[in-house]
Motif scaffolding. Structure first.
Motif, PDB file in Angstrom:
ATOM      1  N   GLY A  66      12.264  16.348 -51.123  1.00 33.85           N
ATOM      2  CA  GLY A  66      12.301  15.237 -52.068  1.00 33.85           C
ATOM      3  C   GLY A  66      12.833  13.967 -51.428  1.00 33.85           C
ATOM      4  O   GLY A  66      12.403  12.854 -51.770  1.00 33.85           O
ATOM      5  N   LYS A  67      13.747  14.131 -50.464  1.00 30.60           N
ATOM      6  CA  LYS A  67      14.323  12.976 -49.770  1.00 30.60           C
ATOM      7  C   LYS A  67      13.484  12.548 -48.568  1.00 30.60           C
ATOM      8  O   LYS A  67      13.378  11.355 -48.265  1.00 30.60           O
ATOM      9  CB  LYS A  67      15.741  13.314 -49.316  1.00 30.60           C
ATOM     10  CG  LYS A  67      16.708  13.573 -50.463  1.00 30.60           C
ATOM     11  CD  LYS A  67      18.044  14.087 -49.951  1.00 30.60           C
ATOM     12  CE  LYS A  67      18.999  14.372 -51.098  1.00 30.60           C
ATOM     13  NZ  LYS A  67      20.276  14.985 -50.624  1.00 30.60           N
ATOM     14  N   GLN A  68      12.912  13.506 -47.853  1.00 30.28           N
ATOM     15  CA  GLN A  68      12.226  13.195 -46.598  1.00 30.28           C
ATOM     16  C   GLN A  68      10.766  12.790 -46.778  1.00 30.28           C
ATOM     17  O   GLN A  68      10.244  11.971 -46.010  1.00 30.28           O
ATOM     18  CB  GLN A  68      12.287  14.417 -45.668  1.00 30.28           C
ATOM     19  CG  GLN A  68      13.682  14.856 -45.279  1.00 30.28           C
ATOM     20  CD  GLN A  68      14.424  13.813 -44.466  1.00 30.28           C
ATOM     21  OE1 GLN A  68      13.818  13.089 -43.684  1.00 30.28           O
ATOM     22  NE2 GLN A  68      15.729  13.730 -44.659  1.00 30.28           N
ATOM     23  N   TYR A  69      10.109  13.359 -47.759  1.00 33.65           N
ATOM     24  CA  TYR A  69       8.664  13.138 -47.896  1.00 33.65           C
ATOM     25  C   TYR A  69       8.300  11.669 -48.111  1.00 33.65           C
ATOM     26  O   TYR A  69       7.362  11.162 -47.482  1.00 33.65           O
ATOM     27  CB  TYR A  69       8.111  14.005 -49.039  1.00 33.65           C
ATOM     28  CG  TYR A  69       6.605  14.078 -49.066  1.00 33.65           C
ATOM     29  CD1 TYR A  69       5.915  15.067 -48.373  1.00 33.65           C
ATOM     30  CD2 TYR A  69       5.855  13.153 -49.789  1.00 33.65           C
ATOM     31  CE1 TYR A  69       4.531  15.138 -48.397  1.00 33.65           C
ATOM     32  CE2 TYR A  69       4.474  13.211 -49.821  1.00 33.65           C
ATOM     33  CZ  TYR A  69       3.814  14.207 -49.118  1.00 33.65           C
ATOM     34  OH  TYR A  69       2.445  14.261 -49.138  1.00 33.65           O
ATOM     35  N   PRO A  70       9.009  10.934 -48.971  1.00 29.80           N
ATOM     36  CA  PRO A  70       8.637   9.523 -49.159  1.00 29.80           C
ATOM     37  C   PRO A  70       8.705   8.701 -47.879  1.00 29.80           C
ATOM     38  O   PRO A  70       7.823   7.870 -47.624  1.00 29.80           O
ATOM     39  CB  PRO A  70       9.658   9.037 -50.196  1.00 29.80           C
ATOM     40  CG  PRO A  70      10.050  10.269 -50.941  1.00 29.80           C
ATOM     41  CD  PRO A  70      10.071  11.351 -49.909  1.00 29.80           C
ATOM     42  N   ASP A  71       9.736   8.911 -47.066  1.00 29.98           N
ATOM     43  CA  ASP A  71       9.843   8.165 -45.809  1.00 29.98           C
ATOM     44  C   ASP A  71       8.761   8.593 -44.821  1.00 29.98           C
ATOM     45  O   ASP A  71       8.251   7.770 -44.053  1.00 29.98           O
ATOM     46  CB  ASP A  71      11.217   8.389 -45.179  1.00 29.98           C
ATOM     47  CG  ASP A  71      12.326   7.704 -45.949  1.00 29.98           C
ATOM     48  OD1 ASP A  71      12.023   6.773 -46.724  1.00 29.98           O
ATOM     49  OD2 ASP A  71      13.489   8.103 -45.785  1.00 29.98           O
ATOM     50  N   LEU A  72       8.396   9.857 -44.853  1.00 33.06           N
ATOM     51  CA  LEU A  72       7.448  10.392 -43.881  1.00 33.06           C
ATOM     52  C   LEU A  72       6.002  10.067 -44.259  1.00 33.06           C
ATOM     53  O   LEU A  72       5.183   9.733 -43.389  1.00 33.06           O
ATOM     54  CB  LEU A  72       7.638  11.901 -43.777  1.00 33.06           C
ATOM     55  CG  LEU A  72       7.156  12.601 -42.503  1.00 33.06           C
ATOM     56  CD1 LEU A  72       7.923  12.092 -41.280  1.00 33.06           C
ATOM     57  CD2 LEU A  72       7.330  14.118 -42.619  1.00 33.06           C
ATOM     58  N   TYR A  73       5.695  10.142 -45.549  1.00 33.83           N
ATOM     59  CA  TYR A  73       4.305  10.014 -45.980  1.00 33.83           C
ATOM     60  C   TYR A  73       4.055   8.880 -46.977  1.00 33.83           C
ATOM     61  O   TYR A  73       2.909   8.662 -47.385  1.00 33.83           O
ATOM     62  CB  TYR A  73       3.827  11.332 -46.596  1.00 33.83           C
ATOM     63  CG  TYR A  73       3.737  12.450 -45.583  1.00 33.83           C
ATOM     64  CD1 TYR A  73       2.708  12.494 -44.648  1.00 33.83           C
ATOM     65  CD2 TYR A  73       4.702  13.470 -45.558  1.00 33.83           C
ATOM     66  CE1 TYR A  73       2.638  13.516 -43.716  1.00 33.83           C
ATOM     67  CE2 TYR A  73       4.626  14.492 -44.635  1.00 33.83           C
ATOM     68  CZ  TYR A  73       3.594  14.521 -43.714  1.00 33.83           C
ATOM     69  OH  TYR A  73       3.520  15.540 -42.787  1.00 33.83           O
ATOM     70  N   GLY A  74       5.083   8.168 -47.380  1.00 34.62           N
ATOM     71  CA  GLY A  74       4.889   7.019 -48.259  1.00 34.62           C
ATOM     72  C   GLY A  74       4.504   7.365 -49.675  1.00 34.62           C
ATOM     73  O   GLY A  74       3.851   6.567 -50.361  1.00 34.62           O
ATOM     74  N   ALA A  75       4.867   8.531 -50.162  1.00 33.03           N
ATOM     75  CA  ALA A  75       4.577   8.945 -51.534  1.00 33.03           C
ATOM     76  C   ALA A  75       5.695   9.862 -51.996  1.00 33.03           C
ATOM     77  O   ALA A  75       6.491  10.354 -51.199  1.00 33.03           O
ATOM     78  CB  ALA A  75       3.230   9.660 -51.609  1.00 33.03           C
ATOM     79  N   GLN A  76       5.771  10.090 -53.287  1.00 28.30           N
ATOM     80  CA  GLN A  76       6.795  10.963 -53.824  1.00 28.30           C
ATOM     81  C   GLN A  76       6.427  12.426 -53.577  1.00 28.30           C
ATOM     82  O   GLN A  76       5.254  12.807 -53.618  1.00 28.30           O
ATOM     83  CB  GLN A  76       6.983  10.726 -55.324  1.00 28.30           C
ATOM     84  CG  GLN A  76       7.563   9.368 -55.655  1.00 28.30           C
ATOM     85  CD  GLN A  76       8.915   9.147 -54.998  1.00 28.30           C
ATOM     86  OE1 GLN A  76       9.830   9.944 -55.165  1.00 28.30           O
ATOM     87  NE2 GLN A  76       9.048   8.044 -54.254  1.00 28.30           N
ATOM     88  N   TYR A  77       7.438  13.222 -53.314  1.00 25.63           N
ATOM     89  CA  TYR A  77       7.234  14.655 -53.126  1.00 25.63           C
ATOM     90  C   TYR A  77       7.061  15.342 -54.466  1.00 25.63           C
ATOM     91  O   TYR A  77       7.834  15.103 -55.403  1.00 25.63           O
ATOM     92  CB  TYR A  77       8.436  15.255 -52.392  1.00 25.63           C
ATOM     93  CG  TYR A  77       8.479  16.767 -52.389  1.00 25.63           C
ATOM     94  CD1 TYR A  77       7.550  17.507 -51.664  1.00 25.63           C
ATOM     95  CD2 TYR A  77       9.455  17.455 -53.115  1.00 25.63           C
ATOM     96  CE1 TYR A  77       7.593  18.904 -51.660  1.00 25.63           C
ATOM     97  CE2 TYR A  77       9.514  18.838 -53.116  1.00 25.63           C
ATOM     98  CZ  TYR A  77       8.576  19.559 -52.383  1.00 25.63           C
ATOM     99  OH  TYR A  77       8.619  20.924 -52.389  1.00 25.63           O
ATOM    100  N   GLU A  78       6.048  16.186 -54.568  1.00 27.28           N
ATOM    101  CA  GLU A  78       5.833  17.002 -55.755  1.00 27.28           C
ATOM    102  C   GLU A  78       6.343  18.415 -55.462  1.00 27.28           C
ATOM    103  O   GLU A  78       5.801  19.102 -54.594  1.00 27.28           O
ATOM    104  CB  GLU A  78       4.353  17.046 -56.119  1.00 27.28           C
ATOM    105  CG  GLU A  78       3.763  15.703 -56.511  1.00 27.28           C
ATOM    106  CD  GLU A  78       4.367  15.167 -57.808  1.00 27.28           C
ATOM    107  OE1 GLU A  78       4.815  15.995 -58.637  1.00 27.28           O
ATOM    108  OE2 GLU A  78       4.393  13.943 -57.986  1.00 27.28           O
ATOM    109  N   PRO A  79       7.386  18.865 -56.149  1.00 28.37           N
ATOM    110  CA  PRO A  79       7.919  20.207 -55.876  1.00 28.37           C
ATOM    111  C   PRO A  79       6.862  21.296 -56.054  1.00 28.37           C
ATOM    112  O   PRO A  79       5.910  21.134 -56.827  1.00 28.37           O
ATOM    113  CB  PRO A  79       9.038  20.353 -56.916  1.00 28.37           C
ATOM    114  CG  PRO A  79       9.430  18.950 -57.251  1.00 28.37           C
ATOM    115  CD  PRO A  79       8.163  18.154 -57.174  1.00 28.37           C
ATOM    116  N   VAL A  80       7.039  22.379 -55.324  1.00 31.54           N
ATOM    117  CA  VAL A  80       6.152  23.537 -55.484  1.00 31.54           C
ATOM    118  C   VAL A  80       6.297  24.026 -56.925  1.00 31.54           C
ATOM    119  O   VAL A  80       7.400  24.370 -57.369  1.00 31.54           O
ATOM    120  CB  VAL A  80       6.515  24.646 -54.483  1.00 31.54           C
ATOM    121  CG1 VAL A  80       5.725  25.922 -54.779  1.00 31.54           C
ATOM    122  CG2 VAL A  80       6.230  24.165 -53.061  1.00 31.54           C
ATOM    123  N   ALA A  81       5.175  24.051 -57.654  1.00 29.98           N
ATOM    124  CA  ALA A  81       5.245  24.262 -59.092  1.00 29.98           C
ATOM    125  C   ALA A  81       4.449  25.470 -59.595  1.00 29.98           C
ATOM    126  O   ALA A  81       4.524  25.811 -60.771  1.00 29.98           O
ATOM    127  CB  ALA A  81       4.756  23.009 -59.827  1.00 29.98           C
TER     128      ALA A  81
END
Length: 450
Positions: A66-81
């Motif tokens: 949740g913290k790393q994905y936005p910086d890495l990919y420029g979008a919000q992380y969607e948790p495994v659901a």
């Protein structure tokens, strides 16, 4: 394997003494920064010890990404659901993406079509935990979360590249888990986790373009260490053949029939002479000076150990004797056991480390024991690169076989005692040094630092 440096006014001896491999060390309870697993819901028994560890890991992985994905990919992380399935294959119903629970036996996986993570809580994870300690379970979960990230980022590549990127991401998460106190992770825990990765390698001889390829142990350990050392930004740029994949083929039908293992006697009788041939080429290239062959080789019975300088080598199993300039090894118990448990190249690589120490002695290396050990490990990797490249065809018939690199890593990682870590560096560090030599050759090894 216990490694000692024995110094007196009359002699300096670098010795390796054999002992059984260490028992896996449980990482211990989590520190204050441990994730709160109370919100993690699984299909399965949440009170099962392996599921408790998995749930704790998942809680942090969801937070971490949740913290790393936005910086890495420029979008919000969607948790495994789609669900988290801790499966007992002998009794449970089939989870999503499978026709029966038996398909989960011996496996852990992420299914992108259903956004599901499932694992064998009855066989695989308990067996890995028993062999390799608690921290191997978070590493397995982190690998599967790497696949979940690939689904979210639309990463496409060969199967082996996707697997290695997931290993890299698991390594980056492991660094966070260790440094941020998510788990109480010691050097021994990292070593045993790497040993667990080795356990999950491809069958020797698998092609890198095989649709089921996951990578050799050398490839998978390297990717994990890449993420551990260099972080997620490195993992993000993985592409086919970058990093290089060393899924090596068998040399011929006879090599395949033997499983890539030569007889023990041919290794201890032949490899030292091939090491002499290697150093007769490599040493002048890096120093401009000729190589001086070692004064001798001393295979011995533990009941009749040789002298080194004016002292007996009693109790030691493999060593380079500085004052008398020879390599000695226990040829009745220790080295045959290494061969039986680790394979032919485990023996060859350990011999190569001792020739590395001999080369460093000739160079006047004055580094401390930890640094000289790592430099010797690196030089063993440089020798291995020469065997892989077959670049001495006019004087050497040695060829690498599938699985040999994994055997070398196992030798450096597993056959060592607790006292080694503080004095000479953890197995994790020794494997990193060996890989440096394989990839970049002799020159970087001479200045290698922990």
């Amino acid at each position: 394997m216990r490694i000692k440096v024995w110094s007196t006014a009359a002699a300096v001896v670098v010795l390796l003494a054999g002992c059984a491999g260490p028992d896996p060390k449980v990482p211990g309870s989590s520190k204050a920064a441990a994730p709160d697993a109370s919100d993690v819901e699984i299909v399965g028994d949440p009170s099962d010890p392996v599921n408790k560890i998995a749930m704790q890991s998942i809680a942090d992985l969801q937070d971490y990404w949740g913290k790393q994905y936005p910086d890495l990919y420029g979008a919000q992380y969607e948790p495994v659901a789609g669900g988290l399935y801790a499966i007992n294959p002998s009794s449970d119903d089939a989870p999503p993406c499978t026709a029966s629970a038996e398909e989960v036996a011996g496996n852990a996986f992420y299914c992108p079509s259903e956004d599901v993570v499932a694992w064998d809580a009855e066989g695989l994870l308990p067996e890995l935990r028993e062999k390799f300690g608690d921290f191997v379970i978070p590493v397995v979960m982190a690998h599967e979360w790497g696949h979940a990230i690939q689904a979210r980022s639309n990463f496409t590549a060969r199967t082996v590249t996707r697997e290695l990127q997931a290993d890299c991401m698991a390594g980056a998460w492991a660094r966070h888990a260790k440094d941020d106190g998510v788990f109480d992770v010691s050097s021994a825990d990292l070593d045993t986790a790497l040993a667990g990765i080795l356990e999950l390698r491809d069958t020797p001889g698998t092609s890198k373009i095989d649709p089921n390829a996951h990578g050799s142990g050398f490839d998978r350990v390297g990717a994990f260490q890449d993420g551990f050392d260099n972080g997620l930004s490195r993992c993000k740029v993985y592409r086919d053949d970058d990093p290089m994949v060393l899924e090596l083929p068998f040399n011929d039908v006879l090599d395949e029939a033997s499983g890539g293992d030569a007889p023990y006697d041919s290794i201890v009788n032949g490899v030292p002479y091939d090491l002499e041939d290697f150093w007769s080429r490599a040493y002048p290239e890096v120093t401009g000076e000729p190589w001086s062959p070692l004064a001798g080789l001393e295979p011995f019975s533990p009941d009749s150990p040789p002298m080194c300088g004016d002292q007996s080598a009693e109790g030691f199993a493999l060593f380079y004797c500085v004052p008398d300039d020879y390599v000695g090894w226990d040829n009745e118990a220790f080295m045959p056991r290494i061969y039986q448990q680790g394979g032919d190249y485990a023996v060859a690589s350990l011999l190569a480390t001792q020739y590395g120490l001999a080369a460093l002695t000739r160079l006047g290396d004055q580094s401390d024991e930890k640094t000289s050990t790592l430099r010797a490990d690196c030089l063993a990797g440089a020798y291995t690169a020469s065997v892989i490249l077959y670049n001495r065809a006019d004087t050497s018939t040695y060829r690498i076989s599938p699985g040999d690199l994994d055997e070398a890593i196992k030798a450096l990682l597993v056959f060592r005692g607790d006292a080694d870590v503080e004095r000479q560096g953890a197995g994790f560090a020794r494997v990193r040094a060996f890989r440096e030599g394989v990839i970049n050759g002799v020159a970087p090894c001479l200045e290698y630092q922990a």
